[in-house]
Scaffold this motif. Structure first.
Motif, mmCIF file in Angstrom:
data_model
loop_
_atom_site.group_PDB
_atom_site.id
_atom_site.type_symbol
_atom_site.label_atom_id
_atom_site.label_comp_id
_atom_site.label_asym_id
_atom_site.label_seq_id
_atom_site.Cartn_x
_atom_site.Cartn_y
_atom_site.Cartn_z
ATOM 1 N N GLY A 142 -7.317 -13.842 -19.334
ATOM 2 C CA GLY A 142 -8.089 -14.281 -20.484
ATOM 3 C C GLY A 142 -9.223 -13.316 -20.774
ATOM 4 N N LEU A 143 -10.018 -13.651 -21.766
ATOM 5 C CA LEU A 143 -11.156 -12.818 -22.141
ATOM 6 C C LEU A 143 -12.433 -13.390 -21.547
ATOM 7 N N SER A 144 -13.335 -12.522 -21.152
ATOM 8 C CA SER A 144 -14.654 -12.928 -20.673
ATOM 9 C C SER A 144 -15.712 -12.212 -21.487
ATOM 10 N N GLY A 145 -16.970 -12.461 -21.117
ATOM 11 C CA GLY A 145 -18.056 -11.796 -21.816
ATOM 12 C C GLY A 145 -17.998 -10.286 -21.717
ATOM 13 N N ARG A 146 -17.346 -9.766 -20.689
ATOM 14 C CA ARG A 146 -17.216 -8.318 -20.525
ATOM 15 C C ARG A 146 -16.319 -7.701 -21.595
ATOM 16 N N ASP A 147 -15.523 -8.539 -22.263
ATOM 17 C CA ASP A 147 -14.613 -8.042 -23.296
ATOM 18 C C ASP A 147 -15.232 -8.082 -24.692
ATOM 19 N N LEU A 148 -16.504 -8.456 -24.765
ATOM 20 C CA LEU A 148 -17.208 -8.540 -26.043
ATOM 21 C C LEU A 148 -18.110 -7.330 -26.248
ATOM 22 N N ARG A 149 -18.126 -6.824 -27.456
ATOM 23 C CA ARG A 149 -19.108 -5.794 -27.805
ATOM 24 C C ARG A 149 -20.336 -6.437 -28.431
ATOM 25 N N VAL A 150 -20.121 -7.297 -29.408
ATOM 26 C CA VAL A 150 -21.257 -7.941 -30.063
ATOM 27 C C VAL A 150 -20.762 -9.134 -30.879
ATOM 28 N N ALA A 151 -21.612 -10.133 -30.980
ATOM 29 C CA ALA A 151 -21.375 -11.270 -31.870
ATOM 30 C C ALA A 151 -22.406 -11.199 -32.981
ATOM 31 N N THR A 152 -21.955 -11.290 -34.232
ATOM 32 C CA THR A 152 -22.843 -11.124 -35.381
ATOM 33 C C THR A 152 -22.729 -12.329 -36.306
#
Length: 218
Positions: free
Chosen positions: A120-130
């Motif tokens: 699954g995806l975790s916070g490490r797979d995020l660049r940014v939330a806008t």
């Protein structure tokens, strides 16, 4: 804020209906964000006929993803325990839907060949939330993923698509609560991921802040 039905599609841009937005406490850290496959929907605790006293064996059955044991427990009216927080990356979990009595059995964050679920995806797979708010349109939060995150999302869509045994859904988990589920309607996906809902511009900014605070969580 009025609740919305939790339904969306992983196809093209991913649209996720979010029923509520948690408050981002000033200076708070340690948020957790995950996107994992939904394995099953469990009865609400209020409908359980036996006293809420889950055994350690049931807690271990949840972690081990023992669906046969859990199905028997449900049939017998036993209480399936709710998991505490994010838990280990290799453990399954039972988490509630925000502002709902429903609970979901979720696949682990790590890939599990026995279940047929990818990572699954975790916070490490995020660049940014806008957070975005355009005149005359709904407030949204747009998630930009890393290349690895985009690959994981595509793999998750391919794994869950058309498989009733996996409920055909992916769950978006923030701080130990399922904020939304997405019905997978195609075996592939593309980014960006756009979260929509009946929330204000301020609430969209709050949700974006919480997700950004989880960007480095595993």
């Amino acid at each position: 804020m009025r609740a919305r039905a939790l339904t969306a599609a992983i196809a093209g841009t991913l649209l996720i209906g979010v029923p509520s937005v948690p408050s981002a406490a000033p200076g708070r850290s340690g948020h957790h964000f995950r996107v994992v496959a939904v394995l099953a929907t469990l009865p609400a605790l209020a409908s359980v006929t036996r006293p809420p006293n889950p055994t350690n064996a049931l807690r271990q059955a949840v972690k081990a993803c023992d669906q046969a044991r859990l199905s028997t427990a449900v049939a017998n009216g036993e209480t399936i325990p709710t998991s505490a927080g994010a838990g280990s990356q290799s453990d399954c979990s039972v988490l509630p839907l925000r502002n709902s009595e429903a609970r979901l059995l979720l696949a682990p964050l790590a890939a599990n060949p026995a279940l047929g679920t990818p990572a699954g995806l975790s916070g490490r797979d995020l660049r940014v939330a806008t957070a975005r708010s355009l005149p005359g349109s709904r407030n949204t939060v747009e998630l930009t993923l890393t290349p690895a995150g985009a690959t994981k999302l595509d793999g998750l869509a391919a794994s869950v698509f058309g498989r009733p045994s996996l409920a055909g859904e992916a769950a978006f988990v923030v701080d130990g609560l399922v904020d939304a589920t997405a019905v997978v309607q195609a075996p592939s996906s593309t980014t960006p991921v756009v979260i929509t809902g009946d929330f204000t511009a301020s609430q969209a900014r709050s949700l974006a802040a919480i997700i950004n605070a989880a960007r480095h969580s595993g």
